[in-house]
Design a protein around this motif. Structure first.
Motif, PDB file in Angstrom:
ATOM      1  N   THR A  17      -4.294 -12.324   4.603  1.00 23.31           N
ATOM      2  CA  THR A  17      -2.921 -12.689   4.980  1.00 23.31           C
ATOM      3  C   THR A  17      -2.257 -13.507   3.878  1.00 23.31           C
ATOM      4  O   THR A  17      -1.111 -13.248   3.489  1.00 23.31           O
ATOM      5  CB  THR A  17      -2.916 -13.507   6.280  1.00 23.31           C
ATOM      6  N   GLY A  71      -1.395 -11.400   1.067  1.00 21.98           N
ATOM      7  CA  GLY A  71      -0.204 -10.625   1.413  1.00 21.98           C
ATOM      8  C   GLY A  71       1.066 -11.432   1.211  1.00 21.98           C
ATOM      9  O   GLY A  71       2.048 -10.945   0.650  1.00 21.98           O
ATOM     10  N   ILE A  72       1.032 -12.683   1.657  1.00 22.75           N
ATOM     11  CA  ILE A  72       2.203 -13.553   1.513  1.00 22.75           C
ATOM     12  C   ILE A  72       2.581 -13.713   0.042  1.00 22.75           C
ATOM     13  O   ILE A  72       3.741 -13.586  -0.342  1.00 22.75           O
ATOM     14  CB  ILE A  72       1.921 -14.924   2.158  1.00 22.75           C
ATOM     15  N   LEU A  97       1.866 -11.662  -2.335  1.00 18.28           N
ATOM     16  CA  LEU A  97       2.373 -10.375  -2.842  1.00 18.28           C
ATOM     17  C   LEU A  97       3.875 -10.259  -2.569  1.00 18.28           C
ATOM     18  O   LEU A  97       4.639  -9.805  -3.421  1.00 18.28           O
ATOM     19  CB  LEU A  97       1.636  -9.216  -2.166  1.00 18.28           C
ATOM     20  N   ILE A  98       4.278 -10.676  -1.364  1.00 16.68           N
ATOM     21  CA  ILE A  98       5.696 -10.581  -1.011  1.00 16.68           C
ATOM     22  C   ILE A  98       6.528 -11.531  -1.881  1.00 16.68           C
ATOM     23  O   ILE A  98       7.548 -11.136  -2.454  1.00 16.68           O
ATOM     24  CB  ILE A  98       5.915 -10.936   0.476  1.00 16.68           C
ATOM     25  N   THR A  99       6.085 -12.787  -1.994  1.00 17.05           N
ATOM     26  CA  THR A  99       6.886 -13.726  -2.799  1.00 17.05           C
ATOM     27  C   THR A  99       6.928 -13.263  -4.257  1.00 17.05           C
ATOM     28  O   THR A  99       7.955 -13.382  -4.928  1.00 17.05           O
ATOM     29  CB  THR A  99       6.318 -15.157  -2.730  1.00 17.05           C
ATOM     30  N   ALA A 144       5.769 -20.008   4.941  1.00 19.44           N
ATOM     31  CA  ALA A 144       4.988 -18.857   5.395  1.00 19.44           C
ATOM     32  C   ALA A 144       3.534 -19.259   5.639  1.00 19.44           C
ATOM     33  O   ALA A 144       2.923 -18.838   6.622  1.00 19.44           O
ATOM     34  CB  ALA A 144       5.057 -17.725   4.373  1.00 19.44           C
ATOM     35  N   THR A 200       1.581 -19.163   9.209  1.00 20.08           N
ATOM     36  CA  THR A 200       0.323 -18.445   9.370  1.00 20.08           C
ATOM     37  C   THR A 200      -0.742 -19.337   9.983  1.00 20.08           C
ATOM     38  O   THR A 200      -1.494 -18.918  10.875  1.00 20.08           O
ATOM     39  CB  THR A 200      -0.166 -17.945   7.994  1.00 20.08           C
ATOM     40  N   ARG A 207      -0.249  -2.986   7.097  1.00 17.59           N
ATOM     41  CA  ARG A 207      -0.581  -4.251   6.431  1.00 17.59           C
ATOM     42  C   ARG A 207       0.656  -4.826   5.749  1.00 17.59           C
ATOM     43  O   ARG A 207       0.917  -6.019   5.813  1.00 17.59           O
ATOM     44  CB  ARG A 207      -1.707  -4.060   5.417  1.00 17.59           C
ATOM     45  N   MET A 254       2.495  -8.390   6.429  1.00 17.73           N
ATOM     46  CA  MET A 254       2.817  -9.365   5.372  1.00 17.73           C
ATOM     47  C   MET A 254       4.235  -9.897   5.558  1.00 17.73           C
ATOM     48  O   MET A 254       4.480 -11.093   5.496  1.00 17.73           O
ATOM     49  CB  MET A 254       2.758  -8.682   4.002  1.00 17.73           C
ATOM     50  N   ALA A 311       4.804 -12.303   8.332  1.00 23.77           N
ATOM     51  CA  ALA A 311       4.263 -13.653   8.161  1.00 23.77           C
ATOM     52  C   ALA A 311       5.358 -14.657   7.798  1.00 23.77           C
ATOM     53  O   ALA A 311       5.125 -15.854   7.807  1.00 23.77           O
ATOM     54  CB  ALA A 311       3.169 -13.651   7.094  1.00 23.77           C
ATOM     55  N   PHE A 312       6.563 -14.142   7.485  1.00 19.50           N
ATOM     56  CA  PHE A 312       7.666 -15.042   7.123  1.00 19.50           C
ATOM     57  C   PHE A 312       8.658 -15.144   8.282  1.00 19.50           C
ATOM     58  O   PHE A 312       9.031 -14.111   8.843  1.00 19.50           O
ATOM     59  CB  PHE A 312       8.428 -14.505   5.915  1.00 19.50           C
ATOM     60  N   PRO A 313       9.113 -16.366   8.621  1.00 19.13           N
ATOM     61  CA  PRO A 313      10.246 -16.449   9.527  1.00 19.13           C
ATOM     62  C   PRO A 313      11.442 -15.738   8.871  1.00 19.13           C
ATOM     63  O   PRO A 313      11.642 -15.876   7.659  1.00 19.13           O
ATOM     64  CB  PRO A 313      10.517 -17.952   9.639  1.00 19.13           C
ATOM     65  N   ILE A 329      13.971 -17.526   6.547  1.00 21.21           N
ATOM     66  CA  ILE A 329      13.373 -18.064   5.322  1.00 21.21           C
ATOM     67  C   ILE A 329      13.214 -16.974   4.269  1.00 21.21           C
ATOM     68  O   ILE A 329      13.585 -17.151   3.097  1.00 21.21           O
ATOM     69  CB  ILE A 329      11.996 -18.694   5.648  1.00 21.21           C
ATOM     70  N   LEU A 330      12.697 -15.811   4.699  1.00 20.65           N
ATOM     71  CA  LEU A 330      12.542 -14.712   3.746  1.00 20.65           C
ATOM     72  C   LEU A 330      13.916 -14.242   3.258  1.00 20.65           C
ATOM     73  O   LEU A 330      14.117 -13.988   2.064  1.00 20.65           O
ATOM     74  CB  LEU A 330      11.773 -13.549   4.396  1.00 20.65           C
TER      75      LEU A 330
END
Lengths: 339, 294
Positions: free
Chosen positions: A15, A18-19, A21-23, A313, A317, B129, B133, B136-138, B141-142
């Protein structure tokens, strides 16, 4: 329980990856000059600063390598430098995070103390005037633009009634307690300074109440719905026919069986609280990461925005992990199924 | 072919949907009231230039911060602009942005969910998945991070929110597709030799559509609230363009003249309440357990 906890902790690793990766993807989606956006226009005019920056974040390498460099720097606690405060973002976050945690914690405590009894009683007296009132108020609560509510609350309680203190976590003459947790209420208790704890709570009250608006609405509604699903069931009739008193049946039989969805939604509500803190903190001048995020966003301070995003995030989590663990702790069936 | 046609006609005729809506309104009067509230706002906003003689952008310094009156229903702001006019024109930005967020979010989410539910196992794993991912963000915020990366502006605000909006649709669509995939009429369509993509698009998705459309319709309220938040933070529409969140931010400077911030705030509040009430009504309606107990 231990195997379950351990397994669930292991799941945290993918997880968190993953976080990041997104940022990482977001930082690479800057349409203009990403280097200028991350180190600031002024610094970008100096080739040597740009070169140092490119080397540090591996910007001349292929994307996967860039990501690994990014991850390595994050693990070291290096979130980059804030363009606006000229300090490491990690240091800024460390300064501001405790204030947000304190505010969000008080807000969630307020929400739970208000929502659970409201939801249970509304369900118990379903269809009555009390139920109607609760449903109306909570619908307004979850629909509220809380940034406006915060403005109104300040205007009434501070400017007109003088009932609440001004900005900040303490009155301006007071020095913060010696830092242990960074939460002034806890640190004040540790130092034995009850006057300071009282002052910290005084400063927390209004922002925490405003911040709790959404979660009060949300948790009350879910509690009510979950109780309604339980109230019609046979085991309650059995308990009553065995002579158990109504309050006992309600608390020990009904609430205990209705609580799981409520706990889930508390985890979700915490996400709302973190998001809502951006608005509430900005308006109340509360020195937390929410206000930091707002000032970062309005100064195009990109590294700081990403730092807050990442920290929020990760906190979200961890709270959801705690919710899962609470599930297993409360419901033996889940424990059995997972281990 | 004719058999398949009949099977494909799983979607309900329009008259049936209208009948459902009528029954829903009869059971939940709050839904009817909410629909009227939304309708009134839409008419007012669409006909802004008819309902108001004022220019939403032109300052008029002689009438700065006038309280609500017959001439200025919602009063005037710091620059003497008519707040009622700005609320109506602002509704165009806010409503259009909210609709765009929901449209883009539901479209992307439906596409990803459909592919995940219908495609090979490994693709399902990968897509779900990625969905987790993002979840996982509010949302706000994202959206804030993406908006900060793209730069402020109405369009970028929409993109930023949509980027955080789609996962819930992906999850629901995937669930629906998995459920529908196992039904007989899909098997029939498969034996008749249809291409899998054709089955997904022509057979499965039309049956998933009603649920998704209800979800999207109810979602508009949340989108309005979130977009107003983004604008309030200075990351959506920028002043002087009228937009509800940005107007509340401007009104924050003059809270003693309560009408400047409160009127756009009440616009947000009433619309969001209306959408939430409709959502509650539909949820009640779809839950047979609740229906029986009423």
């Amino acid at each position: 329980m231990w195997t379950f906890t351990f397994r669930r902790l292991l799941l945290l690793i993918p997880t968190l990856i993953g976080i990041t990766l997104i940022t990482f993807a977001v930082t690479r989606s800057i349409p203009t000059d990403p280097v200028a956006a991350t180190i600031g226009e002024q610094a970008a005019e100096h080739p040597e600063i740009v070169a140092v920056y490119r080397a540090k974040w591996g910007l001349d390498e292929p994307l996967p390598v860039q990501y690994l460099t990014y991850l390595r720097n994050l693990v070291r606690g290096d979130f980059g430098d804030s363009i606006y405060t000229h300090r490491p973002v990690a240091a800024d976050l460390a300064d501001y995070l405790p204030a947000t945690i304190e505010l969000a914690t008080v807000a969630i405590i307020i929400s739970i103390l208000i929502s659970l009894p409201l939801g249970v009683l509304a369900a118990r007296f379903r269809g009555g005037p009390f139920d109607g009132l609760v449903r109306t108020v909570t619908t307004i609560g979850v629909s509220m633009p809380i940034f406006w509510l915060a403005l109104v609350a300040i205007n009434i309680f501070y400017f007109h009634l003088h009932l609440v203190p001004g900005q900040g976590r303490l009155d301006s003459g007071l020095a913060p307690p010696p830092t242990v947790t960074g939460l002034y209420t806890i640190d004040g208790l540790i130092a034995g300074d009850f006057g300071l704890v009282a002052n910290a709570l005084y400063h927390l009250a209004l922002p925490a109440f405003v911040l709790a608006t959404w979660s009060i609405g949300l948790i009350t509604r879910v509690t009510r719905a979950s109780m309604l699903a339980v109230l019609g069931q046979d085991f309650l009739r059995t308990a009553r026919s065995k002579g158990a008193r109504e309050p006992y049946v309600l608390v020990h039989h009904a609430v205990e069986n209705a609580i799981l969805p409520v706990i889930t939604v508390m985890g979700l509500a915490f996400g709302d609280l973190l998001a809502g803190s951006v608005m509430t903190e900005t308006i109340f001048g509360w020195p937390g990461i929410g206000r930091y995020a707002y000032s970062a966003a309005s100064h195009a301070d990109f590294p700081a925005v990403m730092g807050v995003t990442l920290v929020v995030a990760i906190s979200y989590t961890i709270v959801n992990l705690a919710v899962d663990l609470a599930y297993a702790l409360i419901d033996p069936r889940i424990r059995a199924a997972m281990s | 072919m004719s058999l398949e046609r009949t099977l494909e006609a799983g979607h309900r005729p329009l008259s049936r949907a209208a009948g459902d809506l009528l029954a829903l309104c009869r059971r939940h009067p709050a839904v009817a009231v909410s629909l009227v509230v939304i309708l009134v706002w839409v008419v007012l906003i669409a006909g802004a230039n008819i309902f108001s003689p004022f220019n939403p952008l032109q300052p008029a310094m002689k009438v700065r911060l006038n309280a609500p009156s017959l001439e200025h229903l919602f009063g005037t702001d710091q620059l003497g602009r008519d707040v009622f006019t700005r609320v109506l024109y602002g509704g165009r930005s806010t409503l259009a942005a909210a609709l765009a967020v929901v449209a883009a979010g539901s479209l992307i989410g439906t596409l990803i969910g459909a592919i995940a539910g219908f495609g090979p196992r490994w693709l399902d794993e990968v897509l779900m998945r990625v969905t987790d991912m993002v979840l996982a963000f509010p949302i706000i915020i994202l959206a804030m991070a993406v908006a900060a990366a793209l730069g402020a502006g109405l369009g970028n605000g929409v993109i930023a929110l949509a980027a955080a909006w789609w996962p819930q649709y992906a999850r629901v669509t995937r669930g629906l597709v998995l459920e529908l995939k196992s039904l007989d009429f899909v098997a029939a369509s498969r034996t008749s030799g249809r291409h899998p993509a054709g089955i997904l698009v022509r057979v499965i998705l039309p049956n998933a559509l009603p649920t998704l459309m209800v979800m999207a319709a109810v979602d508009i309220g949340r989108a309005i609230l979130n977009f107003a938040m983004l604008s309030f933070l200075g990351l959506g529409a920028r002043p002087p363009a009228p937009e509800w969140g940005a107007m509340i931010a401007e009104g924050a400077q003059v809270m003693d003249q309560w009408w400047v911030a409160t009127c756009p705030a009440l616009a947000v509040l009433t619309l969001v309440i209306a959408f939430n009430m409709i959502g509650d009504g539909i949820r009640d309606w779809m839950d047979p357990l609740m229906r029986r107990r009423r």
